[in-house]
Design an enzyme around this catalytic site. Structure first.
Site, mmCIF file in Angstrom:
data_model
loop_
_atom_site.group_PDB
_atom_site.id
_atom_site.type_symbol
_atom_site.label_atom_id
_atom_site.label_comp_id
_atom_site.label_asym_id
_atom_site.label_seq_id
_atom_site.Cartn_x
_atom_site.Cartn_y
_atom_site.Cartn_z
ATOM 1 N N TYR A 6 0.845 -1.189 0.000
ATOM 2 C CA TYR A 6 0.000 0.000 0.000
ATOM 3 C C TYR A 6 0.884 1.245 0.000
ATOM 4 C CZ TYR A 6 -3.473 3.426 1.329
ATOM 5 O OH TYR A 6 -4.263 4.541 1.352
ATOM 6 N N TYR A 30 -2.854 5.232 8.879
ATOM 7 C CA TYR A 30 -2.262 3.922 8.583
ATOM 8 C C TYR A 30 -1.040 3.777 9.470
ATOM 9 C CZ TYR A 30 -1.214 -0.091 5.529
ATOM 10 O OH TYR A 30 -0.994 -1.348 5.020
HETATM 11 N N1 LIG Z 1 -7.825 -3.426 1.610
HETATM 12 C C1 LIG Z 1 -7.031 -2.431 1.262
HETATM 13 O O1 LIG Z 1 -7.456 -1.269 1.200
HETATM 14 C C2 LIG Z 1 -5.588 -2.712 0.878
HETATM 15 C C3 LIG Z 1 -4.867 -1.774 0.124
HETATM 16 C C4 LIG Z 1 -3.554 -2.068 -0.239
HETATM 17 C C5 LIG Z 1 -2.975 -3.261 0.173
HETATM 18 N N2 LIG Z 1 -3.699 -4.158 0.909
HETATM 19 C C6 LIG Z 1 -3.042 -5.411 1.330
HETATM 20 O O2 LIG Z 1 -3.720 -6.519 0.766
HETATM 21 C C7 LIG Z 1 -3.402 -7.675 1.555
HETATM 22 C C8 LIG Z 1 -4.682 -8.429 1.857
HETATM 23 O O3 LIG Z 1 -5.497 -7.662 2.704
HETATM 24 P P1 LIG Z 1 -7.041 -7.367 2.454
HETATM 25 O O4 LIG Z 1 -7.255 -5.920 2.675
HETATM 26 O O5 LIG Z 1 -7.476 -7.976 1.183
HETATM 27 O O6 LIG Z 1 -7.765 -8.044 3.703
HETATM 28 P P2 LIG Z 1 -8.126 -9.527 4.080
HETATM 29 O O7 LIG Z 1 -8.754 -9.432 5.432
HETATM 30 O O8 LIG Z 1 -8.894 -10.213 3.006
HETATM 31 O O9 LIG Z 1 -6.712 -10.260 4.150
HETATM 32 C C9 LIG Z 1 -5.827 -10.226 5.204
HETATM 33 C C10 LIG Z 1 -5.609 -11.658 5.647
HETATM 34 O O10 LIG Z 1 -4.460 -11.751 6.473
HETATM 35 C C11 LIG Z 1 -4.705 -12.790 7.370
HETATM 36 N N3 LIG Z 1 -3.714 -12.741 8.443
HETATM 37 C C12 LIG Z 1 -3.543 -11.810 9.401
HETATM 38 N N4 LIG Z 1 -2.485 -12.138 10.193
HETATM 39 C C13 LIG Z 1 -1.989 -13.300 9.711
HETATM 40 C C14 LIG Z 1 -0.928 -14.146 10.090
HETATM 41 N N5 LIG Z 1 -0.164 -13.873 11.151
HETATM 42 N N6 LIG Z 1 -0.695 -15.273 9.374
HETATM 43 C C15 LIG Z 1 -1.470 -15.583 8.318
HETATM 44 N N7 LIG Z 1 -2.505 -14.813 7.896
HETATM 45 C C16 LIG Z 1 -2.745 -13.682 8.595
HETATM 46 C C17 LIG Z 1 -6.144 -12.558 7.800
HETATM 47 O O11 LIG Z 1 -6.726 -13.710 8.376
HETATM 48 C C18 LIG Z 1 -6.787 -12.225 6.455
HETATM 49 O O12 LIG Z 1 -7.273 -13.389 5.816
HETATM 50 C C19 LIG Z 1 -2.679 -7.161 2.797
HETATM 51 O O13 LIG Z 1 -1.268 -7.275 2.603
HETATM 52 C C20 LIG Z 1 -3.059 -5.692 2.812
HETATM 53 O O14 LIG Z 1 -2.136 -4.886 3.517
HETATM 54 C C21 LIG Z 1 -4.992 -3.921 1.267
#
Ligand SMILES: NC(=O)c1ccc[n+]([C@@H]2O[C@H](COP(=O)([O-])OP(=O)(O)OC[C@H]3O[C@@H](n4cnc5c(N)ncnc54)[C@H](O)[C@@H]3O)[C@@H](O)[C@H]2O)c1
Length: 304
Positions: free
Chosen positions: A180, A190
């Protein structure tokens, strides 16, 4: 016709526990391109995910273009803050969500993949997970423990996955993570060291691309995605305002969909992306290119 063809390839998507996040959308796009997909799911969320699947609660999201349902070949328990089971403290190992799932460490995942599918079972690994226990705190108020926990779960976890699953990938293998833009620009809210973790993740993407490229011939990239109201992002708070802000200020004003991230991931993982490694790819409707808000009073308006 040029098409994304992942037939015969196996993917592991780490960080899927419902149908609302980027991991799920990526899994679906990879499957649509012909890959078989395994998931790695955080033990505290594992039962909930299995229930959602079993009870048909996410069947609509699982529906594929050919009317079948997205299948996960295997769903492995994975807590990516532990490289080996021995590193997990007693209270975690004895916790009711952990004690019956077997080895939930990254080494355990590698071992299970080899047991289930043989010595070189993988072509694609997606790291779609992050956790920052103090994400709601500004960096100035973040504790050392909170900061290190964010970096451990959200950045070192990629290093460990490449180290342990790299040797298990077949020629042409591809690793991908999600980052991000708060890694490089200030995004108030954040916090908790998550911005630092994403900066580490992007830097490590370059170094890992070099090291694992030379060692295993595989590629490592990261997608810098725009905001999406996933479960994880909703925990940060204010995600609805972020989505609105991007729509108001990005070059493209339609809200970003998870599918757009999924299809980019499928392209990057495919042979069509074979020349791309060590890169941060923005999938954010162009927001990263902006230098001022549209309504900042600088006379910005859409060209006619
Ligand atoms: N949603 C946004 O706005 C956004 C923007 C940019 C980047 N991202 C990134 O996308 C990726 C996925 O996130 P998302 O937003 O789709 O949410 P999401 O909730 O679908 O995914 C996050 C996942 O991480 C898992 N998790 C947390 N701690 C963990 C651990 N110790 N071991 C294994 N799994 C673990 C959670 O159970 C969850 O399934 C992340 O890296 C997030 O930072 C998200």
């Amino acid at each position: 016709m040029l098409s994304i063809d992942l037939k015969g390839k196996r993917a592991l998507v780490a960080g899927v526990a419902d149908d609302g996040g980027y991991g799920f959308a990526i899994a679906k796009a990879l499957a649509e391109a012909g890959a078989t997909v395994c998931a790695g799911t955080w033990p505290p969320a594992l039962n909930i995910f299995l229930n959602l699947l079993e009870r048909g609660k996410i069947d609509a999201a699982r529906r594929m273009p050919d009317d079948s349902l997205l299948q996960f070949e295997k769903i492995y328990p994975l807590d990516a803050v532990f490289d080996t089971l021995a590193e997990a403290p007693e209270d975690i190992r004895g916790n009711k969500r952990y004690k019956d799932v077997g080895d939930f460490s990254i080494a355990g995942l590698a071992q299970r993949l080899v047991q289930d599918f043989g010595a070189r079972p993988l072509d694609i690994v997606v790291h779609s997970l992050a956790n920052g226990p103090e994400v709601k705190k500004p960096l100035l108020e973040t504790t050392r423990a909170g900061y290190l926990a964010a970096v451990s779960a959200s950045a070192y976890s990629l290093v460990s996955l490449v180290a342990r699953l790299g040797p298990l990938t077949r020629p042409g293998g591809s690793f991908l993570s999600l980052t991000y833009m708060a890694s490089e620009r200030v995004v108030p809210g954040y916090g908790g060291g998550m911005s630092s973790a994403k900066a580490a993740l992007e830097s490590d993407t370059r170094t890992l691309a070099f090291e694992a490229g030379r060692k295993y011939g595989l590629r490592v990239n990261t997608i810098s995605a725009g905001p999406l109201a996933s479960r994880a992002a909703s925990a940060i708070g204010k995600i609805a305002q972020m989505v609105e802000y991007y729509a108001a200020n990005a070059p493209l004003t339609e809200p970003l969909t998870a599918r757009e991230v999924g299809t980019t991931a499928a392209f990057l993982a495919s042979p069509l992306g074979s020349g791309i490694t060590g890169t941060t790819i923005y999938v954010d409707k162009g927001y990263h290119a902006m230098g001022a808000a549209v309504d900042a009073g600088l006379g910005a308006r859409a060209p006619s």
